[in-house]
Design a protein around this motif. Structure first.
Motif, PDB file in Angstrom:
ATOM      1  N   MET A   1       8.554   1.253  -2.702  1.00 55.88           N
ATOM      2  CA  MET A   1       7.888   0.767  -1.496  1.00 55.88           C
ATOM      3  C   MET A   1       8.303   1.577  -0.277  1.00 55.88           C
ATOM      4  N   ARG A   2       9.578   1.910  -0.165  1.00 50.19           N
ATOM      5  CA  ARG A   2      10.045   2.721   0.958  1.00 50.19           C
ATOM      6  C   ARG A   2       9.457   4.117   0.904  1.00 50.19           C
ATOM      7  N   GLY A   3       9.312   4.666  -0.288  1.00 54.01           N
ATOM      8  CA  GLY A   3       8.700   5.981  -0.437  1.00 54.01           C
ATOM      9  C   GLY A   3       7.253   5.974   0.008  1.00 54.01           C
ATOM     10  N   CYS A   4       6.522   4.924  -0.324  1.00 45.40           N
ATOM     11  CA  CYS A   4       5.119   4.814   0.099  1.00 45.40           C
ATOM     12  C   CYS A   4       5.031   4.684   1.612  1.00 45.40           C
ATOM     13  N   GLU A   5       5.918   3.921   2.232  1.00 48.08           N
ATOM     14  CA  GLU A   5       5.899   3.770   3.686  1.00 48.08           C
ATOM     15  C   GLU A   5       6.151   5.103   4.372  1.00 48.08           C
ATOM     16  N   THR A   6       7.077   5.886   3.838  1.00 47.00           N
ATOM     17  CA  THR A   6       7.397   7.191   4.422  1.00 47.00           C
ATOM     18  C   THR A   6       6.215   8.138   4.323  1.00 47.00           C
TER      19      THR A   6
END
Length: 51
Positions: A43-48
């Motif tokens: 999820m953090r990778g997608c946000e970035t």
């Protein structure tokens, strides 16, 4: 999907590991914790990427 068989030593070690040294409740807890950590990373990778 692979059709290779495990060596006798590997099969014996896996049986010993799952039959003797693992508590089912502890294993389930570990799986949930790993799943949670992986989900957060994705999820953090997608946000970035999106921002």
């Amino acid at each position: 999907m692979t059709t290779e068989n495990l060596s006798d030593e590997t099969e014996t070690r896996l049986k010993d590991f799952f039959n003797n040294s693992i508590d089912c409740k502890e294993m389930a807890k570990m799986i949930r914790e790993v799943n949670n950590a992986l989900s957060l990373c994705v999820m953090r990778g997608c946000e970035t990427i999106e921002s």
